[in-house]
Design a protein around this motif. Structure first.
Motif, PDB file in Angstrom:
ATOM      1  N   VAL A   1      -3.919  16.779  -3.200  1.00 53.78           N
ATOM      2  CA  VAL A   1      -4.974  15.829  -2.853  1.00 53.78           C
ATOM      3  C   VAL A   1      -3.997  14.562  -2.556  1.00 53.78           C
ATOM      4  O   VAL A   1      -3.166  14.221  -3.282  1.00 53.78           O
ATOM      5  CB  VAL A   1      -6.178  15.743  -3.922  1.00 53.78           C
ATOM      6  CG1 VAL A   1      -5.406  15.114  -5.221  1.00 53.78           C
ATOM      7  CG2 VAL A   1      -7.000  14.694  -3.588  1.00 53.78           C
ATOM      8  N   SER A   2      -4.538  13.828  -1.638  1.00 53.33           N
ATOM      9  CA  SER A   2      -3.865  12.660  -1.227  1.00 53.33           C
ATOM     10  C   SER A   2      -4.407  11.720  -2.143  1.00 53.33           C
ATOM     11  O   SER A   2      -5.552  11.575  -2.552  1.00 53.33           O
ATOM     12  CB  SER A   2      -4.243  12.328   0.330  1.00 53.33           C
ATOM     13  OG  SER A   2      -3.813  13.256   1.142  1.00 53.33           O
TER      14      SER A   2
ATOM     15  N   ILE B   1       0.990  -0.922  -0.140  1.00 49.09           N
ATOM     16  CA  ILE B   1       0.020   0.036  -0.076  1.00 49.09           C
ATOM     17  C   ILE B   1       0.938   1.146   0.132  1.00 49.09           C
ATOM     18  O   ILE B   1       1.930   1.148   0.904  1.00 49.09           O
ATOM     19  CB  ILE B   1      -0.887   0.084   1.285  1.00 49.09           C
ATOM     20  CG1 ILE B   1      -1.838  -1.252   1.415  1.00 49.09           C
ATOM     21  CG2 ILE B   1      -1.795   1.335   1.219  1.00 49.09           C
ATOM     22  CD1 ILE B   1      -2.516  -1.242   2.548  1.00 49.09           C
ATOM     23  N   LYS B   2       0.689   2.204  -1.049  1.00 47.05           N
ATOM     24  CA  LYS B   2       1.414   3.397  -0.921  1.00 47.05           C
ATOM     25  C   LYS B   2       0.447   4.718  -0.819  1.00 47.05           C
ATOM     26  O   LYS B   2      -0.504   4.421  -1.584  1.00 47.05           O
ATOM     27  CB  LYS B   2       2.124   3.493  -2.460  1.00 47.05           C
ATOM     28  CG  LYS B   2       3.379   2.555  -2.442  1.00 47.05           C
ATOM     29  CD  LYS B   2       4.214   2.811  -3.516  1.00 47.05           C
ATOM     30  CE  LYS B   2       3.847   2.114  -4.949  1.00 47.05           C
ATOM     31  NZ  LYS B   2       4.586   2.197  -5.812  1.00 47.05           N
ATOM     32  N   ILE B   3       0.993   5.587  -0.001  1.00 45.13           N
ATOM     33  CA  ILE B   3       0.109   6.851  -0.147  1.00 45.13           C
ATOM     34  C   ILE B   3       1.166   7.798  -0.736  1.00 45.13           C
ATOM     35  O   ILE B   3       2.104   7.901  -0.586  1.00 45.13           O
ATOM     36  CB  ILE B   3      -0.273   7.075   1.183  1.00 45.13           C
ATOM     37  CG1 ILE B   3       0.729   7.407   2.303  1.00 45.13           C
ATOM     38  CG2 ILE B   3      -1.181   6.229   1.737  1.00 45.13           C
ATOM     39  CD1 ILE B   3       0.424   7.985   3.590  1.00 45.13           C
ATOM     40  N   ASP B   4       0.518   8.763  -1.103  1.00 42.64           N
ATOM     41  CA  ASP B   4       1.248  10.055  -1.859  1.00 42.64           C
ATOM     42  C   ASP B   4       0.223  11.224  -1.929  1.00 42.64           C
ATOM     43  O   ASP B   4      -0.800  11.395  -1.350  1.00 42.64           O
ATOM     44  CB  ASP B   4       1.592   9.692  -3.421  1.00 42.64           C
ATOM     45  CG  ASP B   4       2.822  10.477  -3.642  1.00 42.64           C
ATOM     46  OD1 ASP B   4       3.218  11.151  -2.944  1.00 42.64           O
ATOM     47  OD2 ASP B   4       3.356  10.171  -4.892  1.00 42.64           O
ATOM     48  N   THR B   5       0.989  12.542  -2.598  1.00 42.24           N
ATOM     49  CA  THR B   5       0.101  13.772  -2.563  1.00 42.24           C
ATOM     50  C   THR B   5       0.308  14.051  -4.155  1.00 42.24           C
ATOM     51  O   THR B   5       1.188  13.979  -4.767  1.00 42.24           O
ATOM     52  CB  THR B   5       0.883  14.776  -1.960  1.00 42.24           C
ATOM     53  OG1 THR B   5       0.618  14.423  -0.289  1.00 42.24           O
ATOM     54  CG2 THR B   5       0.038  16.136  -1.790  1.00 42.24           C
TER      55      THR B   5
ATOM     56  N   GLU C   1       4.873   1.468   7.645  1.00 40.52           N
ATOM     57  CA  GLU C   1       3.900   0.550   7.031  1.00 40.52           C
ATOM     58  C   GLU C   1       2.516   0.780   7.083  1.00 40.52           C
ATOM     59  O   GLU C   1       2.092   1.923   7.800  1.00 40.52           O
ATOM     60  CB  GLU C   1       4.143  -0.678   8.282  1.00 40.52           C
ATOM     61  CG  GLU C   1       3.314  -1.977   7.739  1.00 40.52           C
ATOM     62  CD  GLU C   1       3.525  -2.943   8.816  1.00 40.52           C
ATOM     63  OE1 GLU C   1       3.814  -2.853   9.899  1.00 40.52           O
ATOM     64  OE2 GLU C   1       3.063  -4.236   8.507  1.00 40.52           O
ATOM     65  N   ILE C   2       1.794   0.376   6.102  1.00 33.53           N
ATOM     66  CA  ILE C   2       0.277   0.633   6.101  1.00 33.53           C
ATOM     67  C   ILE C   2      -0.366  -0.667   6.149  1.00 33.53           C
ATOM     68  O   ILE C   2      -0.019  -1.596   5.425  1.00 33.53           O
ATOM     69  CB  ILE C   2       0.007   1.505   4.853  1.00 33.53           C
ATOM     70  CG1 ILE C   2       0.809   2.792   4.933  1.00 33.53           C
ATOM     71  CG2 ILE C   2      -1.489   1.802   4.910  1.00 33.53           C
ATOM     72  CD1 ILE C   2       0.548   3.493   3.445  1.00 33.53           C
TER      73      ILE C   2
END
Lengths: 91, 91
Positions: free
Chosen positions: A82-83, A64-68, B63-64
């Motif tokens: 926006v995320s 799982i990756k999060i970014d802006t 980690e997510i």
């Protein structure tokens, strides 16, 4: 992973996206990426969880990756942050 | 990681949670977990991203995890499934 194995989450009912992922896996995909931005992020997590818990117990959350991301408003020309989330599912 | 280094995301403005994380890190925490359920999941990702991009570039997403929790309605007694997210941030 082919670039076509991506499901973009929008404003449709969550089951639409669950079925989209399910179809990709049944057509032979071994990895499917779910992508979403902003408020749709919760729907992305819902889709992944419903797929895993109700339909395909053999599908795992691999990463799982999060970014802006910067989004430009077409009318005002203003940019806003926006995320985003990417959930990589694998069989 | 101590159990106290957890920020639960609710319905307050996102900056409340960013500041809560920031305070924990400034008080010496090396790891902070952001937890959220349902619609608050997008706010959890927003909080992590704002913290990393605007305030603490040295904070990394370590980690997510996503999961499904059973929630019981206090009035009707019916249980429903709700998605949850845990974002582990580390300095």
């Amino acid at each position: 992973m082919s670039a076509t194995n991506t499901v973009f989450i929008g404003k449709k009912p969550v089951m639409n996206y669950v079925l989209a992922c399910l179809t990709l896996f049944q057509n032979g995909a071994t990895e499917v990426t779910i992508k979403a931005r902003g408020k749709a992020i919760s729907t992305a997590v819902d889709s992944a969880e419903i797929l895993r818990k109700k339909f395909s117990p053999d599908v795992q959350v691999k990463e799982i990756k999060i970014d802006t991301e910067q989004v430009k408003d077409g009318e005002t020309g203003a940019t806003s942050n926006v995320s985003s989330i990417e959930i990589l599912l694998a069989k």
